[in-house]
Scaffold this active site. Structure first.
Site, PDB file in Angstrom:
ATOM      1  CD  GLN A  96     -13.218  -1.579  -0.473  1.00  0.00           C
ATOM      2  OE1 GLN A  96     -12.407  -1.460   0.431  1.00  0.00           O
ATOM      3  NE2 GLN A  96     -14.421  -2.082  -0.264  1.00  0.00           N
ATOM      4  CG  ASP A 107     -13.689   6.356  -0.471  1.00  0.00           C
ATOM      5  OD1 ASP A 107     -13.714   6.218   0.775  1.00  0.00           O
ATOM      6  OD2 ASP A 107     -12.635   6.257  -1.136  1.00  0.00           O
ATOM      7  NE  ARG A 142     -10.974  -5.074   0.830  1.00  0.00           N
ATOM      8  CZ  ARG A 142     -10.161  -4.082   1.249  1.00  0.00           C
ATOM      9  NH1 ARG A 142     -10.647  -3.062   1.910  1.00  0.00           N
ATOM     10  NH2 ARG A 142      -8.871  -4.100   0.941  1.00  0.00           N
ATOM     11  NE  ARG A 178      -3.879   0.625   2.048  1.00  0.00           N
ATOM     12  CZ  ARG A 178      -5.068   0.716   2.661  1.00  0.00           C
ATOM     13  NH1 ARG A 178      -5.229   1.501   3.713  1.00  0.00           N
ATOM     14  NH2 ARG A 178      -6.087   0.024   2.218  1.00  0.00           N
ATOM     15  CG  HIS A 204      -8.611   0.086  -2.503  1.00  0.00           C
ATOM     16  ND1 HIS A 204      -7.824  -0.998  -2.176  1.00  0.00           N
ATOM     17  CD2 HIS A 204      -9.254   0.439  -1.357  1.00  0.00           C
ATOM     18  CE1 HIS A 204      -7.983  -1.267  -0.891  1.00  0.00           C
ATOM     19  NE2 HIS A 204      -8.843  -0.427  -0.368  1.00  0.00           N
ATOM     20  CB  CYS A 224     -14.241   1.325   0.568  1.00  0.00           C
ATOM     21  SG  CYS A 224     -13.543   2.973   0.719  1.00  0.00           S
TER      22      CYS A 224
HETATM   23  N1   CP Z   1     -11.354   0.017   2.807  1.00  0.00           N
HETATM   24  C1   CP Z   1     -10.062  -0.115   3.185  1.00  0.00           C
HETATM   25  O1   CP Z   1      -9.178  -0.427   2.402  1.00  0.00           O
HETATM   26  O2   CP Z   1      -9.841   0.125   4.509  1.00  0.00           O
HETATM   27  P1   CP Z   1      -8.440   0.223   5.242  1.00  0.00           P
HETATM   28  O3   CP Z   1      -7.814   1.543   4.868  1.00  0.00           O
HETATM   29  O4   CP Z   1      -8.793   0.175   6.701  1.00  0.00           O
HETATM   30  O5   CP Z   1      -7.576  -0.910   4.823  1.00  0.00           O
HETATM   31  N1  NVA Z   2     -10.040   6.765  -0.897  1.00  0.00           N
HETATM   32  C1  NVA Z   2      -9.589   6.357   0.415  1.00  0.00           C
HETATM   33  C2  NVA Z   2      -9.826   4.904   0.611  1.00  0.00           C
HETATM   34  C3  NVA Z   2      -9.414   4.362   1.939  1.00  0.00           C
HETATM   35  C4  NVA Z   2      -9.627   2.876   2.056  1.00  0.00           C
HETATM   36  C5  NVA Z   2      -8.131   6.728   0.589  1.00  0.00           C
HETATM   37  O1  NVA Z   2      -7.359   6.542  -0.362  1.00  0.00           O
HETATM   38  O2  NVA Z   2      -7.771   7.205   1.656  1.00  0.00           O
END
Ligand code: CP
Ligand code: NVA
Length: 316
Positions: free
Chosen positions: A137, A229, A297, A107, A134, A269
């Protein structure tokens, strides 16, 4: 099957449709096994690395728990504890870790970084979220929608708010599975045009429709799924004031939700900011499926791990 998918999971667009269908079937069967307590140690002896340069609750914990349930081991690699934080290159780190691990979830911020990981690593690299996308997700969300609605093809999924990483991956997923996706985002906050163009090209073969507009009411009209989101994604904190102002007409509240079908489900999400992109009334209301969505997930990512870690990278 594309080279990208043979080893890595960087984006939904790169996965052939029949492979997404196989993932959905596998995830559903792993979910049943886990619920019934049937052992499914398909990855015994395998080790998964978890390299997170941004916070995470769901992605990190579900990958770690999932790997454990599959009989393997997951290893968290906090940035501060590895030499990458002191300037060791991604290439050297990826090549060395490939000698120890069977796969890695990354990530990070810049999507080019996960692409570099995928180029340099000889183990599968899974995108655990970048500023661009993502995919885990969106694939999990397909499972949730299919479970609740009984199908994917022909459904309308409306996404309102910030056209961010989650929106990009949902567009790719909708295009692949023959869904209609309507995106309502302000100009300047609309999804990546390259993603939209590629999705529209794929839509020609799958029967999907991808529409991008700046009117949230029109986007949500008659939708089966209404998705939003956060307005301030990780790394965008400095843009907070401008984003709150520009995005406020796009809040998913009771009035907006009324435009959707009466049996529409609400997805997010998570993490959510009640009172910003979504009201508490909607997020915690009867149409919301966000906790089931978060659970999935786990099941979908277990399916991804079984598919990717059972094979050698680049193999068939
Ligand atoms: N939705 C999601 O990816 O959550 P986290 O940031 O908690 O992993
Ligand atoms: N769009 C958000 C998703 C978090 C799971 C971010 O990138 O912070």
């Amino acid at each position: 099957r594309s080279a990208a998918y043979a080893g890595d999971l960087l984006d939904v667009a790169a996965i052939p449709r029949r492979q997404v269908e196989a993932l959905l079937r596998l995830a559903a069967s792993l979910k049943v096994k886990q619920r019934r307590g049937v052992p499914h140690r398909l990855l015994a002896g395998k080790t998964l690395g978890l390299l997170f340069q941004k916070p995470s609750t769901r992605t990190r914990v579900s990958f770690e728990a999932g790997m454990n349930q599959l009989g393997g081991h997951a290893l968290s690699l906090p940035m501060a504890d590895i030499q990458l934080s002191r300037g060791e290159t991604v290439a050297d780190t990826a090549r060395v870790l490939s000698r120890y691990l069977d796969g890695i979830v990354v990530r990070t911020y810049d999507h080019a970084t996960v692409e570099e990981w995928a180029r340099e690593a000889t183990m599968p690299v899974i995108n655990g979220l970048t500023d661009h996308s993502h995919p885990c997700q969106a694939l999990s969300d397909l499972l949730t929608i299919q479970e609740i609605k009984g199908r994917l093809k022909g459904l309308t999924i409306a996404y309102v708010g910030d056209g961010n990483n989650v929106a990009n991956s949902l567009i790719e997923a909708a295009a692949k599975m023959g869904m209609r996706m309507t995106v309502g985002c302000p100009v300047g906050y609309q999804p990546d045009q390259h993603v939209v163009d590629r999705a529209r090209a794929e839509a020609e073969t799958t029967g999907a429709e991808i529409e991008v507009m700046d009117n949230p009411q029109v986007a949500v009209k008659e939708a089966d799924v209404v998705y939003t989101d956060v307005w301030i994604s990780m790394g965008r904190e400095r843009e907070q004031a401008r984003r709150l102002k520009t995005l406020s007409p796009y809040q998913l509240n009771g009035r907006l939700l009324q435009k959707a079908k009466p049996d529409a489900i609400v997805m997010h999400c998570l993490p959510a900011h009640r009172g910003e992109e979504i009201t508490a009334e909607v997020l915690d209301g009867p149409q919301s499926v966000v906790i089931d969505q978060a659970e999935n997930r786990l099941h979908m990512q277990k399916a991804i791990l079984v598919q990717l870690l059972s094979n050698k990278k680049g193999g068939t």
